[in-house]
Design a protein around this motif. Structure first.
Motif, mmCIF file in Angstrom:
data_model
loop_
_atom_site.group_PDB
_atom_site.id
_atom_site.type_symbol
_atom_site.label_atom_id
_atom_site.label_comp_id
_atom_site.label_asym_id
_atom_site.label_seq_id
_atom_site.Cartn_x
_atom_site.Cartn_y
_atom_site.Cartn_z
ATOM 1 N N ILE A 1 -100.487 -15.942 -57.366
ATOM 2 C CA ILE A 1 -100.391 -17.213 -57.715
ATOM 3 C C ILE A 1 -100.265 -18.212 -56.471
ATOM 4 C CG2 ILE A 1 -99.326 -18.892 -59.356
ATOM 5 C CD1 ILE A 1 -100.305 -16.606 -60.797
ATOM 6 N N ASP A 2 -101.232 -19.315 -56.410
ATOM 7 C CA ASP A 2 -101.438 -19.967 -55.161
ATOM 8 C C ASP A 2 -99.908 -20.831 -55.161
ATOM 9 O OD1 ASP A 2 -103.552 -18.758 -54.234
ATOM 10 O OD2 ASP A 2 -104.976 -20.112 -55.147
ATOM 11 N N GLU A 3 -99.845 -21.578 -56.429
ATOM 12 C CA GLU A 3 -98.758 -22.494 -56.584
ATOM 13 C C GLU A 3 -98.105 -22.424 -57.883
ATOM 14 O OE1 GLU A 3 -98.385 -27.423 -56.327
ATOM 15 O OE2 GLU A 3 -100.317 -26.473 -55.528
ATOM 16 N N ILE A 4 -96.757 -22.359 -57.773
ATOM 17 C CA ILE A 4 -95.917 -22.298 -58.984
ATOM 18 C C ILE A 4 -95.475 -23.637 -59.377
ATOM 19 C CG2 ILE A 4 -93.956 -21.262 -60.052
ATOM 20 C CD1 ILE A 4 -95.792 -19.109 -59.567
ATOM 21 N N GLU A 5 -95.421 -24.104 -60.570
ATOM 22 C CA GLU A 5 -95.180 -25.443 -60.982
ATOM 23 C C GLU A 5 -93.880 -25.146 -61.955
ATOM 24 O OE1 GLU A 5 -97.726 -28.344 -62.340
ATOM 25 O OE2 GLU A 5 -99.029 -27.985 -60.567
ATOM 26 N N VAL A 6 -92.707 -25.609 -61.707
ATOM 27 C CA VAL A 6 -91.665 -25.547 -62.571
ATOM 28 C C VAL A 6 -91.539 -26.944 -63.383
ATOM 29 C CG1 VAL A 6 -89.143 -25.247 -62.838
ATOM 30 C CG2 VAL A 6 -90.539 -24.085 -61.228
ATOM 31 N N PRO A 7 -91.536 -26.934 -64.606
ATOM 32 C CA PRO A 7 -91.773 -28.125 -65.394
ATOM 33 C C PRO A 7 -90.335 -28.908 -64.951
ATOM 34 C CG PRO A 7 -91.988 -26.411 -66.906
ATOM 35 C CD PRO A 7 -91.661 -25.839 -65.540
ATOM 36 N N GLU A 8 -90.871 -30.285 -64.818
ATOM 37 C CA GLU A 8 -89.850 -31.452 -64.074
ATOM 38 C C GLU A 8 -88.550 -31.319 -65.364
ATOM 39 O OE1 GLU A 8 -88.151 -33.896 -61.303
ATOM 40 O OE2 GLU A 8 -90.134 -32.816 -61.236
ATOM 41 N N GLN B 1 -86.185 -24.188 -54.574
ATOM 42 C CA GLN B 1 -86.209 -25.706 -55.230
ATOM 43 C C GLN B 1 -84.868 -26.012 -55.167
ATOM 44 O OE1 GLN B 1 -88.917 -27.927 -57.529
ATOM 45 N NE2 GLN B 1 -90.456 -26.245 -57.406
ATOM 46 N N LEU B 2 -83.879 -25.140 -55.601
ATOM 47 C CA LEU B 2 -82.741 -25.342 -56.481
ATOM 48 C C LEU B 2 -81.442 -24.843 -55.643
ATOM 49 C CD1 LEU B 2 -83.604 -24.604 -60.142
ATOM 50 C CD2 LEU B 2 -83.077 -26.861 -59.278
ATOM 51 N N HIS B 3 -81.534 -24.105 -54.502
ATOM 52 C CA HIS B 3 -80.464 -23.600 -53.934
ATOM 53 C C HIS B 3 -79.573 -24.569 -53.055
ATOM 54 C CE1 HIS B 3 -83.105 -24.180 -50.060
ATOM 55 N NE2 HIS B 3 -81.836 -24.108 -49.432
ATOM 56 N N ASN B 4 -80.152 -25.909 -52.795
ATOM 57 C CA ASN B 4 -79.383 -26.880 -52.119
ATOM 58 C C ASN B 4 -78.878 -27.947 -53.204
ATOM 59 O OD1 ASN B 4 -81.924 -27.739 -52.571
ATOM 60 N ND2 ASN B 4 -82.008 -28.902 -50.629
ATOM 61 N N ALA C 1 -87.173 -29.183 -66.908
ATOM 62 C CA ALA C 1 -86.375 -27.856 -66.732
ATOM 63 C C ALA C 1 -85.704 -28.020 -65.388
ATOM 64 C CB ALA C 1 -87.086 -26.576 -66.928
ATOM 65 N N LEU C 2 -86.181 -28.526 -64.382
ATOM 66 C CA LEU C 2 -85.683 -28.598 -63.126
ATOM 67 C C LEU C 2 -84.314 -29.410 -63.078
ATOM 68 C CD1 LEU C 2 -88.602 -28.942 -60.606
ATOM 69 C CD2 LEU C 2 -87.007 -26.912 -60.681
ATOM 70 N N LYS C 3 -84.558 -30.787 -63.778
ATOM 71 C CA LYS C 3 -83.346 -31.590 -64.165
ATOM 72 C C LYS C 3 -82.309 -30.869 -64.816
ATOM 73 C CE LYS C 3 -86.328 -35.730 -63.819
ATOM 74 N NZ LYS C 3 -86.793 -37.036 -64.751
ATOM 75 N N LYS C 4 -82.290 -30.148 -65.721
ATOM 76 C CA LYS C 4 -81.459 -29.558 -66.616
ATOM 77 C C LYS C 4 -80.771 -28.617 -65.480
ATOM 78 C CE LYS C 4 -83.641 -29.881 -71.023
ATOM 79 N NZ LYS C 4 -84.186 -29.101 -72.161
ATOM 80 N N LEU C 5 -81.732 -27.592 -64.872
ATOM 81 C CA LEU C 5 -80.795 -26.792 -63.801
ATOM 82 C C LEU C 5 -80.289 -27.365 -62.564
ATOM 83 C CD1 LEU C 5 -84.059 -24.419 -63.679
ATOM 84 C CD2 LEU C 5 -81.930 -23.955 -64.693
ATOM 85 N N GLU C 6 -80.485 -28.603 -62.399
ATOM 86 C CA GLU C 6 -79.986 -29.285 -61.101
ATOM 87 C C GLU C 6 -78.578 -29.678 -61.711
ATOM 88 O OE1 GLU C 6 -82.481 -32.355 -59.956
ATOM 89 O OE2 GLU C 6 -83.831 -31.277 -59.066
ATOM 90 N N LYS C 7 -78.151 -29.858 -62.823
ATOM 91 C CA LYS C 7 -77.023 -30.372 -63.318
ATOM 92 C C LYS C 7 -75.865 -29.115 -63.363
ATOM 93 C CE LYS C 7 -78.901 -34.108 -66.215
ATOM 94 N NZ LYS C 7 -79.152 -34.449 -67.677
ATOM 95 N N ALA C 8 -76.240 -27.961 -63.386
ATOM 96 C CA ALA C 8 -75.459 -26.960 -63.397
ATOM 97 C C ALA C 8 -74.640 -26.743 -62.018
ATOM 98 C CB ALA C 8 -76.180 -25.702 -63.462
#
Length: 217
Positions: free
Chosen positions: A39-46, A74-77, A48-55
């Motif tokens: 896969i050239d580029e992986i896109e994670v739905p926005e 994208q999320l480690h920081n 989903a990212l917002k929900k994950l960032e709250k954890a």
């Protein structure tokens, strides 16, 4: 209290969600696995990212390695910790754990405290099993799970041995993990399936062995 997010792209994670939500505020997020091996580029739905960032802690059961790596990068920081429950190969594990707050345990029931307050709050409840056994004579009358596997296997075994004789108890506990059944091998592609099953069985056997010894003391 800390917040947990569980993310998956396949059949794993539901059991952990059912157990963890009993102790912590928990979000379950289902993603679609990318199609194809390269896969050239992986896109994670926005959303989903917002929900994950709250954890505070993310548990990922994502099987597709490119999607796993994208989530970690994208999320480690943005979060305190990411626990990678599904990964393949030591090289990939090293790639993931180059970030200080990423851990990729051999088995999810092998988590232990590491000195970080957020991580340890979660691991106080879920990880390497710890049980308290109450016996009357040679019979088990009660088992309290102080810390159990995220998938619920420890509670499954604990219920099974109540009312049973203490003789051979620890070995039975290890064997019963096979009947839950343990899913650890299926999340370790290209690995020794029996080795992972044996690891989970041994950790539970040791926990119940220690619990039984402490009950006698």
């Amino acid at each position: 209290m800390i917040k947990i997010a569980i993310v998956t792209d396949g059949p794993y994670g539901e059991r952990a969600y059912e157990n963890i939500k009993e102790e912590f505020e928990t979000e379950f997020i289902q993603l679609e696995a990318p199609v194809g091996a390269f896969i050239d580029e992986i896109e994670v739905p926005e959303d989903a990212l917002k929900k994950l960032e709250k954890a505070n802690i993310i548990l990922t059961y994502v099987l597709h390695p490119d999607l796993t790596l994208e989530l970690v990068e994208q999320l480690h920081n943005k979060v305190d910790w990411i626990i990678v429950g599904a990964w393949r190969g030591e090289g990939f594990k090293q790639q993931l754990t180059r970030f200080r707050n990423i851990t990729a345990p051999e088995n999810m029931c092998d988590l232990e405290e590491n000195g970080d307050l957020v991580f340890d709050e979660f691991v106080a409840k879920f990880g390497r099993p710890i049980v308290k056994i109450n016996c009357q004579g040679d019979k088990v009358v009660d088992v309290e799970v102080l810390r159990g596997s995220p998938c619920g296997a420890t509670e499954f075994v604990a219920k099974d041995i109540v009312g049973r004789n203490t003789e051979g108890l620890a070995n039975r506990a290890g064997l019963r993990i096979q009947h839950y059944p343990c899913r650890a091998p299926k999340m370790r592609l290209f690995s020794d399936d029996e080795c992972k099953k044996e690891m989970a069985a041994n950790m539970h056997r040791e926990a119940f062995e220690k619990g039984l010894k402490e009950s006698k003391e």
